[in-house]
Structures are given as structure tokens and as C-alpha cells.
Design a protein around this motif. Sequence first.
Motif, PDB file in Angstrom:
ATOM      1  N   SER A 130      -5.803   0.284  -1.484  1.00  0.00           N
ATOM      2  CA  SER A 130      -4.567   0.444  -2.258  1.00  0.00           C
ATOM      3  C   SER A 130      -4.201   1.916  -2.412  1.00  0.00           C
ATOM      4  O   SER A 130      -3.044   2.305  -2.238  1.00  0.00           O
ATOM      5  CB  SER A 130      -4.723  -0.195  -3.647  1.00  0.00           C
ATOM      6  N   ILE A 131      -5.187   2.730  -2.754  1.00  0.00           N
ATOM      7  CA  ILE A 131      -4.914   4.160  -2.963  1.00  0.00           C
ATOM      8  C   ILE A 131      -4.443   4.812  -1.673  1.00  0.00           C
ATOM      9  O   ILE A 131      -3.474   5.581  -1.668  1.00  0.00           O
ATOM     10  CB  ILE A 131      -6.164   4.860  -3.544  1.00  0.00           C
ATOM     11  N   HIS A 132      -5.109   4.505  -0.570  1.00  0.00           N
ATOM     12  CA  HIS A 132      -4.690   5.116   0.690  1.00  0.00           C
ATOM     13  C   HIS A 132      -3.309   4.619   1.129  1.00  0.00           C
ATOM     14  O   HIS A 132      -2.545   5.363   1.721  1.00  0.00           O
ATOM     15  CB  HIS A 132      -5.732   4.870   1.785  1.00  0.00           C
ATOM     16  N   MET A 133      -3.000   3.356   0.844  1.00  0.00           N
ATOM     17  CA  MET A 133      -1.661   2.875   1.206  1.00  0.00           C
ATOM     18  C   MET A 133      -0.594   3.625   0.405  1.00  0.00           C
ATOM     19  O   MET A 133       0.407   4.089   0.957  1.00  0.00           O
ATOM     20  CB  MET A 133      -1.520   1.363   0.969  1.00  0.00           C
ATOM     21  N   ILE A 134      -0.822   3.772  -0.894  1.00  0.00           N
ATOM     22  CA  ILE A 134       0.144   4.505  -1.730  1.00  0.00           C
ATOM     23  C   ILE A 134       0.259   5.951  -1.255  1.00  0.00           C
ATOM     24  O   ILE A 134       1.360   6.464  -1.014  1.00  0.00           O
ATOM     25  CB  ILE A 134      -0.293   4.478  -3.216  1.00  0.00           C
ATOM     26  N   ALA A 135      -0.879   6.624  -1.119  1.00  0.00           N
ATOM     27  CA  ALA A 135      -0.869   8.063  -0.828  1.00  0.00           C
ATOM     28  C   ALA A 135      -0.250   8.335   0.546  1.00  0.00           C
ATOM     29  O   ALA A 135       0.574   9.249   0.693  1.00  0.00           O
ATOM     30  CB  ALA A 135      -2.281   8.623  -0.905  1.00  0.00           C
ATOM     31  N   THR A 136      -0.619   7.544   1.530  1.00  0.00           N
ATOM     32  CA  THR A 136      -0.079   7.746   2.880  1.00  0.00           C
ATOM     33  C   THR A 136       1.425   7.521   2.890  1.00  0.00           C
ATOM     34  O   THR A 136       2.175   8.280   3.514  1.00  0.00           O
ATOM     35  CB  THR A 136      -0.750   6.772   3.870  1.00  0.00           C
ATOM     36  N   THR A 137       1.875   6.489   2.189  1.00  0.00           N
ATOM     37  CA  THR A 137       3.295   6.158   2.200  1.00  0.00           C
ATOM     38  C   THR A 137       4.117   7.219   1.475  1.00  0.00           C
ATOM     39  O   THR A 137       5.214   7.570   1.912  1.00  0.00           O
ATOM     40  CB  THR A 137       3.518   4.770   1.557  1.00  0.00           C
ATOM     41  N   LEU A 138       3.575   7.740   0.367  1.00  0.00           N
ATOM     42  CA  LEU A 138       4.330   8.720  -0.426  1.00  0.00           C
ATOM     43  C   LEU A 138       4.181  10.153   0.108  1.00  0.00           C
ATOM     44  O   LEU A 138       5.000  11.005  -0.202  1.00  0.00           O
ATOM     45  CB  LEU A 138       3.882   8.670  -1.889  1.00  0.00           C
ATOM     46  N   GLY A 139       3.103  10.391   0.851  1.00  0.00           N
ATOM     47  CA  GLY A 139       2.906  11.730   1.400  1.00  0.00           C
ATOM     48  C   GLY A 139       1.996  12.614   0.568  1.00  0.00           C
ATOM     49  O   GLY A 139       2.087  13.827   0.615  1.00  0.00           O
ATOM     50  N   TRP A 140       1.103  11.973  -0.212  1.00  0.00           N
ATOM     51  CA  TRP A 140       0.118  12.728  -0.973  1.00  0.00           C
ATOM     52  C   TRP A 140      -1.189  12.813  -0.193  1.00  0.00           C
ATOM     53  O   TRP A 140      -1.651  11.802   0.347  1.00  0.00           O
ATOM     54  CB  TRP A 140      -0.180  12.011  -2.306  1.00  0.00           C
ATOM     55  N   GLU A 141      -1.805  13.990  -0.208  1.00  0.00           N
ATOM     56  CA  GLU A 141      -3.149  14.092   0.358  1.00  0.00           C
ATOM     57  C   GLU A 141      -4.160  13.948  -0.760  1.00  0.00           C
ATOM     58  O   GLU A 141      -4.181  14.736  -1.704  1.00  0.00           O
ATOM     59  CB  GLU A 141      -3.336  15.426   1.088  1.00  0.00           C
ATOM     60  N   ILE A 142      -4.996  12.940  -0.648  1.00  0.00           N
ATOM     61  CA  ILE A 142      -5.988  12.655  -1.689  1.00  0.00           C
ATOM     62  C   ILE A 142      -7.292  13.367  -1.346  1.00  0.00           C
ATOM     63  O   ILE A 142      -7.778  13.285  -0.218  1.00  0.00           O
ATOM     64  CB  ILE A 142      -6.206  11.128  -1.784  1.00  0.00           C
ATOM     65  N   GLU A 143      -7.867  14.073  -2.353  1.00  0.00           N
ATOM     66  CA  GLU A 143      -9.121  14.806  -2.109  1.00  0.00           C
ATOM     67  C   GLU A 143     -10.341  13.916  -2.274  1.00  0.00           C
ATOM     68  O   GLU A 143     -11.283  13.972  -1.500  1.00  0.00           O
ATOM     69  CB  GLU A 143      -9.239  15.971  -3.109  1.00  0.00           C
ATOM     70  N   GLY A 181      -6.982  18.756  -7.514  1.00  0.00           N
ATOM     71  CA  GLY A 181      -7.827  18.777  -8.706  1.00  0.00           C
ATOM     72  C   GLY A 181      -7.367  17.909  -9.860  1.00  0.00           C
ATOM     73  O   GLY A 181      -8.043  17.815 -10.876  1.00  0.00           O
ATOM     74  N   LYS A 182      -6.210  17.271  -9.704  1.00  0.00           N
ATOM     75  CA  LYS A 182      -5.677  16.468 -10.815  1.00  0.00           C
ATOM     76  C   LYS A 182      -5.681  14.979 -10.473  1.00  0.00           C
ATOM     77  O   LYS A 182      -5.417  14.602  -9.334  1.00  0.00           O
ATOM     78  CB  LYS A 182      -4.230  16.882 -11.107  1.00  0.00           C
ATOM     79  N   PRO A 183      -5.917  14.135 -11.506  1.00  0.00           N
ATOM     80  CA  PRO A 183      -5.836  12.691 -11.265  1.00  0.00           C
ATOM     81  C   PRO A 183      -4.373  12.289 -11.051  1.00  0.00           C
ATOM     82  O   PRO A 183      -3.527  12.569 -11.906  1.00  0.00           O
ATOM     83  CB  PRO A 183      -6.387  12.079 -12.552  1.00  0.00           C
ATOM     84  N   VAL A 184      -4.075  11.675  -9.911  1.00  0.00           N
ATOM     85  CA  VAL A 184      -2.678  11.310  -9.631  1.00  0.00           C
ATOM     86  C   VAL A 184      -2.467   9.806  -9.499  1.00  0.00           C
ATOM     87  O   VAL A 184      -1.375   9.308  -9.766  1.00  0.00           O
ATOM     88  CB  VAL A 184      -2.139  12.025  -8.371  1.00  0.00           C
ATOM     89  N   ILE A 185      -3.504   9.089  -9.086  1.00  0.00           N
ATOM     90  CA  ILE A 185      -3.385   7.626  -9.019  1.00  0.00           C
ATOM     91  C   ILE A 185      -4.574   7.025  -9.759  1.00  0.00           C
ATOM     92  O   ILE A 185      -5.718   7.304  -9.424  1.00  0.00           O
ATOM     93  CB  ILE A 185      -3.387   7.100  -7.564  1.00  0.00           C
ATOM     94  N   THR A 186      -4.285   6.224 -10.782  1.00  0.00           N
ATOM     95  CA  THR A 186      -5.339   5.543 -11.537  1.00  0.00           C
ATOM     96  C   THR A 186      -5.110   4.040 -11.438  1.00  0.00           C
ATOM     97  O   THR A 186      -4.043   3.551 -11.823  1.00  0.00           O
ATOM     98  CB  THR A 186      -5.319   5.967 -13.024  1.00  0.00           C
ATOM     99  N   LEU A 187      -6.074   3.342 -10.895  1.00  0.00           N
ATOM    100  CA  LEU A 187      -5.975   1.883 -10.778  1.00  0.00           C
ATOM    101  C   LEU A 187      -7.060   1.262 -11.650  1.00  0.00           C
ATOM    102  O   LEU A 187      -8.219   1.680 -11.614  1.00  0.00           O
ATOM    103  CB  LEU A 187      -6.141   1.445  -9.319  1.00  0.00           C
ATOM    104  N   ILE A 188      -6.664   0.294 -12.451  1.00  0.00           N
ATOM    105  CA  ILE A 188      -7.557  -0.305 -13.454  1.00  0.00           C
ATOM    106  C   ILE A 188      -7.543  -1.810 -13.257  1.00  0.00           C
ATOM    107  O   ILE A 188      -6.475  -2.424 -13.286  1.00  0.00           O
ATOM    108  CB  ILE A 188      -7.070   0.052 -14.881  1.00  0.00           C
ATOM    109  N   HIS A 189      -8.704  -2.383 -13.048  1.00  0.00           N
ATOM    110  CA  HIS A 189      -8.719  -3.819 -12.766  1.00  0.00           C
ATOM    111  C   HIS A 189      -9.961  -4.472 -13.374  1.00  0.00           C
ATOM    112  O   HIS A 189     -10.932  -4.763 -12.680  1.00  0.00           O
ATOM    113  CB  HIS A 189      -8.677  -4.033 -11.251  1.00  0.00           C
ATOM    114  N   PRO A 190      -9.938  -4.718 -14.703  1.00  0.00           N
ATOM    115  CA  PRO A 190     -11.041  -5.452 -15.316  1.00  0.00           C
ATOM    116  C   PRO A 190     -10.948  -6.929 -14.952  1.00  0.00           C
ATOM    117  O   PRO A 190      -9.866  -7.518 -15.034  1.00  0.00           O
ATOM    118  CB  PRO A 190     -10.801  -5.244 -16.816  1.00  0.00           C
ATOM    119  N   GLN A 191     -12.063  -7.495 -14.525  1.00  0.00           N
ATOM    120  CA  GLN A 191     -12.069  -8.920 -14.180  1.00  0.00           C
ATOM    121  C   GLN A 191     -13.151  -9.604 -15.011  1.00  0.00           C
ATOM    122  O   GLN A 191     -14.306  -9.205 -14.964  1.00  0.00           O
ATOM    123  CB  GLN A 191     -12.364  -9.103 -12.689  1.00  0.00           C
ATOM    124  N   GLN A 192     -12.775 -10.662 -15.737  1.00  0.00           N
ATOM    125  CA  GLN A 192     -13.708 -11.322 -16.646  1.00  0.00           C
ATOM    126  C   GLN A 192     -13.248 -12.766 -16.878  1.00  0.00           C
ATOM    127  O   GLN A 192     -12.133 -13.134 -16.537  1.00  0.00           O
ATOM    128  CB  GLN A 192     -13.733 -10.585 -17.988  1.00  0.00           C
TER     129      GLN A 192
END
Lengths: 355, 355
Positions: free
Chosen positions: A207-220, A260-271
Amino acid sequence: MHDFIRVMVLGTGQMGSGIARLLLEKPGLKLVGVYARRKERRSLDIGPLVGLDKEVGISVSDDLETILKQTQPHIAIQATCSRVVDAEGEITTLIRHGVHVISIAEEMTFPAAGSPAFAEQINRLACSNRVAVLGTGINPGFILDLLVITLSGVCANIQSITAKRINDLSPYGPSVLMSQGVGLSPEAFQAGLENKSVVGHFGFSESIHMIATTLGWEIERIEEKKEAIVTQVRRETPFISIEPGQVAGCYHTAVAYREGKPVITLIHPQQIHPSLEGIETGDTIEIKGTPNINLSGTPEIPGGQATCALAVNMIPRVLMASPGLHTMAELPTPAAILGDVRQLVGGYKREKLHD
Amino acid sequence: MHDFIRVMVLGTGQMGSGIARLLLEKPGLKLVGVYARRKERRSLDIGPLVGLDKEVGISVSDDLETILKQTQPHIAIQATCSRVVDAEGEITTLIRHGVHVISIAEEMTFPAAGSPAFAEQINRLACSNRVAVLGTGINPGFILDLLVITLSGVCANIQSITAKRINDLSPYGPSVLMSQGVGLSPEAFQAGLENKSVVGHFGFSESIHMIATTLGWEIERIEEKKEAIVTQVRRETPFISIEPGQVAGCYHTAVAYREGKPVITLIHPQQIHPSLEGIETGDTIEIKGTPNINLSGTPEIPGGQATCALAVNMIPRVLMASPGLHTMAELPTPAAILGDVRQLVGGYKREKLHD
């Protein structure tokens, strides 16, 4: 009007069965074959297998090469596994037979995230065999990536993205519950994380790579965290019951950093049964940018139903796509199929397709 | 790396200016020319015109043919009008010069709804000149159509769709306020509906046809209703102040019928300061189907900002599209441009593009 669109399904588990049922309902589609890895399902009629009260005259095969030659599908939906390494053999066989592929294997939604060489190779093979290949599913594939990307489209700039999906595992069987550590003690949950029997959500990286690649962000880097959700009340499903102090599920998060900054945060608690502790299930997307975007819905979009629907609904998109490996962000947006699928293959472009 | 993507803007109103500002900011794009219909804007430097505090060395032209020859854009964004009949001349000129077109004219989001012959003709002209043409905008173009379609993608079946957008017109100027009847007496509002000086929302037919065509529903008829929103409190903006009993805006709805039943309901009340009567602005999409879908956000996604962003963000999608007339439902989903646009033209397909 075209002839029927001939579709094959690989897999007869919960997802494969759900997909096969949908294919039997949709005008314009013809389910021509079903493949199962499990030998014990060989020759069973798929009607009763997928929950229908009658036979439909299509029996399960465990010989992919033979059934491909016999049934000549235009497109196949793969619902046999989660990982690229498991999916690869079947996908390669389908492509070599000139069959378009939709896979619900989680890693196939963005295989370049974990297996860039494989992604390149599949792309080339698909191009040279003139077929399109797509990975899809509720997640990865829709909530925590495609929908985020779509909403980003109204933004001039973005500082950060947060997407959260709180779901309820109560309908799921033992293998899913085990993968989230349901019923374990907090100590056994920690041990499970270490020996990888507890895995949490599968697909944050995709998910993160799909978002980042599509928007043009380079994720460290991506930081994932998995924590036990320890229940304070008794929770019970048809498959398990747990007492206060035991683990009800896995709180899994992933944070992607850029400069150095958090740009994509994905949260998925499953219970299981989050409502018993006052937690509402739902999907939420929040974008900090110009403008800010907030969108949410409750309860969560049900994952199993949605994955089956997406796999079938993407058929016209994949049939119309250029040859090669695609992601959900590269094809036209998914849409429910409410008419004859053959009339949807084209839209404005239909005439050109027939040229 | 490619050379810069050369972009022209048509229109120097609020939308054209906002789009030009974004184009000046985005790496990889080069604003090469600005066209205005208004003669009095000729030769003005567009820097101050779009709200920058310095000149940028690009001056406005009112001669489209000449500026096209001089600046050789790859793609143009048209922000000069709302209707096909007004947009047609400029769009045809752009296409004949081999320039891709993104239009924010409301009717261009789905021109086949109101002008099927024109849509066919533009499609053929675009195909023969090897360029792509797209209409976009917040609405029609995104909230009440594309986002509905995207969410429908997780549904196996759908009984009905309801989408609602409650916005606040307070930032808008006199012409927008007049089009919604703001400040009129209820009687004058009725007269305004009859003489068409009060028009309500513009684009329900386009949104409904985009949804229905994409999903495969045949729509029998569309019923639109426009009612005065009569204020019970004083409401004031920089442009107008109204007293209790006067009209604060227009409550405009459209219902599309299929097999005698309402299947698509779009609701879009537009007024100044709805919060003064306790009404929260926002966007809501509700699908009754398998499964049910509910998604909403508050406040509403701001229309002006979003339309400018969409027009610019769709540039890579249009550059990658096959020749012809497209809708938002036929191209890959919009996405914010957060990197160099030239690196976004392609994704997986980049290498193939360069072949």
C-alpha cells in the motif's frame, strides 16, 4: 455483441468460492473452469462447493495446463495464495497461455514493493504475450491505498497521509484468528511475532509503495509495529472464546518516512468483537494538505465481500488495459458491474476496440 | 529525463488563475502561455494577475492561434466557460494544433449527456489528431460521480445510490450567488427559476450519466427539483447580507429512475453560511447494495481549490491516455503530484512509453 467473456477461477477457498458465485450471476461472463490446488477437490461440481443448492456442470480440476487448453479462458482470477513466491507459477502459466490475470494475492497488488525483479519479469512476459496482469483486493488494493490516492487527487499539496481501518475478525476462521494472535497470552503473542506465526496485516509495504510511487514521493524507510490487543472483557466467536487478559487481536501500524518525517501512516488493528470494548469499526482517511481531506465510514467495508467484488468488477478494466503488469492506480477506477459486462468493455472507446 | 511538459492555460478568472499558480509551482511543468477571452487582459504579465508579488515574464494573449504557434504546448487546461457550446471553439482549435486538452467546463465532464453528437465529433477529431481530451472538476467530475463509481467497485450488487454535497457559498462572488438566488425574495427566486437567472447546480445530468454508463444502468428519466432555502436568521458575506425571509441559496436535487424506481439520488444544496442554522457542510456517499457503503466527510472538500488541483493533477493521466475523448471514469484515478511530473508520466509503463 461479443461472445461471452470466458473466465477461469483458481482457488476454491472462501474467496475463490465467492468469486465463482459472482461469476455465475453476472450477465456476459461465463465461468468456464475452476482450478484447485487441493487434490481432494478434483472432479467435484462447483455448484455445491460454492454454496449453491444445485450442480452447475463445471467440475474442479487440479491440472492447470490441461484445463487451460480445454476451456480457453480470456481471463483468470487467482485466489490461491498471498505471496508472490506462491503465486508466480500459476501466473506465469496463465500468461504463457495468453490469459489475462487478476490476482488477489496481497503481494501482487504492488509486487515491485517486495520483488522488483519479479515485477519486471512478469511485466515483460505479459507484454510479450499481449495480456494484462493486475493484483487487487480490499486491502492492499483499495482502502489503504487506491482510495487514499483518489482523494489525494483534489490536493495541490500534501504534508502527510493517515489511513485507518478498524475491522472485526469475528466472522473469520481459525487460520485468520491465529495469524492475528487471537486467544494467545500476551507472552505467547510476543513469541508468535518472533517465530512469525503471528503476522498481523499483510500488505502495508504494498500500500505504501503504491501511494508513494503514484504521488511521486521517495520513501526512505517504513517502520512497522505490532502490538497485542489485550481484552478486558470476555469475547466469543463460533471458533474461539477469550477471557480478560488474553489477546483479542493485533494492533498493526506502518509509518513511512520521507526526508526524516513521517508522511504516510497506516493503522490497521484487527481483533474479534471490538464493539465489546466500545470500539467502532470503520475506515478513515485523513490528508493534511491543501486542502485538508477527511473521509470516513462506519462500519468498515466488509473485506471478504469487497475483495470478491473487486476481483470480478476489474474484469472489464483488465480486458481493456494495455499489455503488461498494472496496479490499481494505473487502471481506470473500479466500478460495480450492473449490466452486461460485454457492453461495459469499452465505453467511449468501444468502437475503437472493435476496429 | 524528458524536457519540461509545456502547459497552456485558457482563462484568467478565479479558476484559471489558481491553475496557473499551481503550474508555476510544480516541478517538471512549464507554463508557456496564458490565453484570455477578455481583451482588456491582453499583454498583462500573469504573475500579478494570478496573485503573485512579481512578474513571471509570461503575458496574456487574446489570440489563441498565434499563441499556440508561438508556445507549442503539449497540453492545455481550459477554464473559460461551463457549457459545451462555449467550449467547443477553443477545444477544436487546441486539438487541431495537436494539443492535449483538460477542460473544467462542467458539461465537458460527460458531454455525451447533453451533446452526444458533439461528443462523437470531438472523440473522432481527437483520435485523428492523436490527442486526448478530458473534462474534470470537483463536481461534476469527482464528488458526485467519480468517487461514487470508485466506491461502487467493492459492491457485488447495488439497489440505489445517494450522494449529497452541502457546501458554503460564502467565499463566492456576486455571479455565483445570483445563480443560486441568494438575496432574492422567495417569489423572485421562483421567477428566477422560470427566466433561468437562477440555475442551481450545474452538472447533475453529467454526473448521473457518468455513473450509469460506467456501471451499466440504463436510466429512463431524471427528475430535478430546485427549491429556495429561505433563511430564518441574518446571514452576511463580503458581497451580500440577507434578512430572515430572504433566500440563502438553492436546494437542488436530481433523481434518476431505472425500471420505474429511483436508483441515483444526488443532493446539492448551495447557500451562504449554512452553519448559522446549524447545518454542517460535508460530502456523503451512501450505497445500498451488497455490501452497503457509507462514507462521509466534513467540512465539504473545497470546490475551487479541488477543481484547480484536479485539472493540474490529471496532466500525467491525459498525457498517458490513448487518443480520444475520455471521462474521469475511463482514466486512471486522479492523484496528487508531489514529485517531478515527468517522472510520473509512466509508472510501470514508463519504459514502454520511451520505446
